[in-house]
Design a protein around this motif. Structure first.
Motif, PDB file in Angstrom:
ATOM      1  N   ILE A 132       0.838  -1.202   0.000  1.00 34.48           N
ATOM      2  CA  ILE A 132       0.000   0.000   0.000  1.00 34.48           C
ATOM      3  C   ILE A 132       0.874   1.254   0.000  1.00 34.48           C
ATOM      4  N   GLY A 133       1.907   1.254   0.852  1.00 36.10           N
ATOM      5  CA  GLY A 133       2.816   2.399   0.908  1.00 36.10           C
ATOM      6  C   GLY A 133       3.545   2.624  -0.405  1.00 36.10           C
ATOM      7  N   GLY A 134       3.953   1.539  -1.050  1.00 36.18           N
ATOM      8  CA  GLY A 134       4.611   1.667  -2.349  1.00 36.18           C
ATOM      9  C   GLY A 134       3.694   2.234  -3.402  1.00 36.18           C
ATOM     10  N   PHE A 135       2.438   1.798  -3.392  1.00 32.68           N
ATOM     11  CA  PHE A 135       1.463   2.337  -4.341  1.00 32.68           C
ATOM     12  C   PHE A 135       1.239   3.827  -4.093  1.00 32.68           C
ATOM     13  N   VAL A 136       1.088   4.202  -2.839  1.00 33.64           N
ATOM     14  CA  VAL A 136       0.863   5.607  -2.508  1.00 33.64           C
ATOM     15  C   VAL A 136       2.072   6.453  -2.909  1.00 33.64           C
ATOM     16  N   ALA A 137       3.277   5.964  -2.577  1.00 34.07           N
ATOM     17  CA  ALA A 137       4.495   6.739  -2.859  1.00 34.07           C
ATOM     18  C   ALA A 137       4.750   6.869  -4.355  1.00 34.07           C
ATOM     19  N   THR A 138       4.564   5.797  -5.113  1.00 39.29           N
ATOM     20  CA  THR A 138       4.882   5.853  -6.542  1.00 39.29           C
ATOM     21  C   THR A 138       3.706   6.329  -7.381  1.00 39.29           C
ATOM     22  N   GLY A 139       2.533   5.776  -7.107  1.00 45.47           N
ATOM     23  CA  GLY A 139       1.379   6.080  -7.943  1.00 45.47           C
ATOM     24  C   GLY A 139       0.710   7.406  -7.641  1.00 45.47           C
ATOM     25  N   LEU A 140       0.550   7.714  -6.387  1.00 43.59           N
ATOM     26  CA  LEU A 140      -0.182   8.926  -6.017  1.00 43.59           C
ATOM     27  C   LEU A 140       0.722  10.134  -5.774  1.00 43.59           C
ATOM     28  N   LEU A 141       1.847   9.925  -5.095  1.00 41.31           N
ATOM     29  CA  LEU A 141       2.717  11.045  -4.751  1.00 41.31           C
ATOM     30  C   LEU A 141       3.880  11.231  -5.716  1.00 41.31           C
ATOM     31  N   GLY A 142       4.235  10.180  -6.442  1.00 38.40           N
ATOM     32  CA  GLY A 142       5.331  10.264  -7.400  1.00 38.40           C
ATOM     33  C   GLY A 142       6.689  10.526  -6.768  1.00 38.40           C
ATOM     34  N   ILE A 143       6.905  10.067  -5.535  1.00 38.44           N
ATOM     35  CA  ILE A 143       8.169  10.354  -4.852  1.00 38.44           C
ATOM     36  C   ILE A 143       9.118   9.171  -4.827  1.00 38.44           C
ATOM     37  N   ALA A 144       8.724   8.032  -5.371  1.00 38.61           N
ATOM     38  CA  ALA A 144       9.564   6.837  -5.268  1.00 38.61           C
ATOM     39  C   ALA A 144       9.728   6.176  -6.622  1.00 38.61           C
ATOM     40  N   ASP A 145      10.643   5.236  -6.653  1.00 42.60           N
ATOM     41  CA  ASP A 145      10.919   4.450  -7.847  1.00 42.60           C
ATOM     42  C   ASP A 145      10.434   3.025  -7.587  1.00 42.60           C
ATOM     43  N   TYR A 146       9.993   2.338  -8.620  1.00 44.81           N
ATOM     44  CA  TYR A 146       9.486   0.983  -8.461  1.00 44.81           C
ATOM     45  C   TYR A 146      10.583  -0.033  -8.157  1.00 44.81           C
TER      46      TYR A 146
END
Length: 87
Positions: free
Chosen positions: A42-56
């Motif tokens: 869930i955190g990965g989805f939020v960070a990458t998909g919604l906030l755009g702050i992370a890499d997959y």
């Protein structure tokens, strides 16, 4: 990421979440891993998909913190509702 990596990652995230949540949690190792993996997903989805702050593909501190925060919330809900069981 392989299944073993997800289990180890879930254990780390779940353990950190348990340390941050006040009081004693009466869940075992498997629930810690499960909540940690779910929180990481869930955190990965939020960070990458919604906030755009992370890499997959790479480790990112922002997505780790969001995963831990999500796991803390999931752990709190599981403890309050009795989903994770007792003992």
């Amino acid at each position: 990421m392989g299944i073993i990596s997800w289990i180890i990652w879930g254990l780390i995230v779940g353990a950190v979440a348990r340390l941050l949540l006040p009081g004693r949690q009466s869940i075992g190792l498997l629930w810690t891993i499960a909540l940690g993996v779910l929180g990481a997903l869930i955190g990965g989805f939020v960070a990458t998909g919604l906030l755009g702050i992370a890499d997959y593909d790479d480790f990112d501190l922002g997505s780790f913190l969001i995963a831990v925060l999500t796991s803390v919330v999931l752990l709190g809900v599981a403890e309050r509702t009795g989903i994770a069981g007792r003992g």
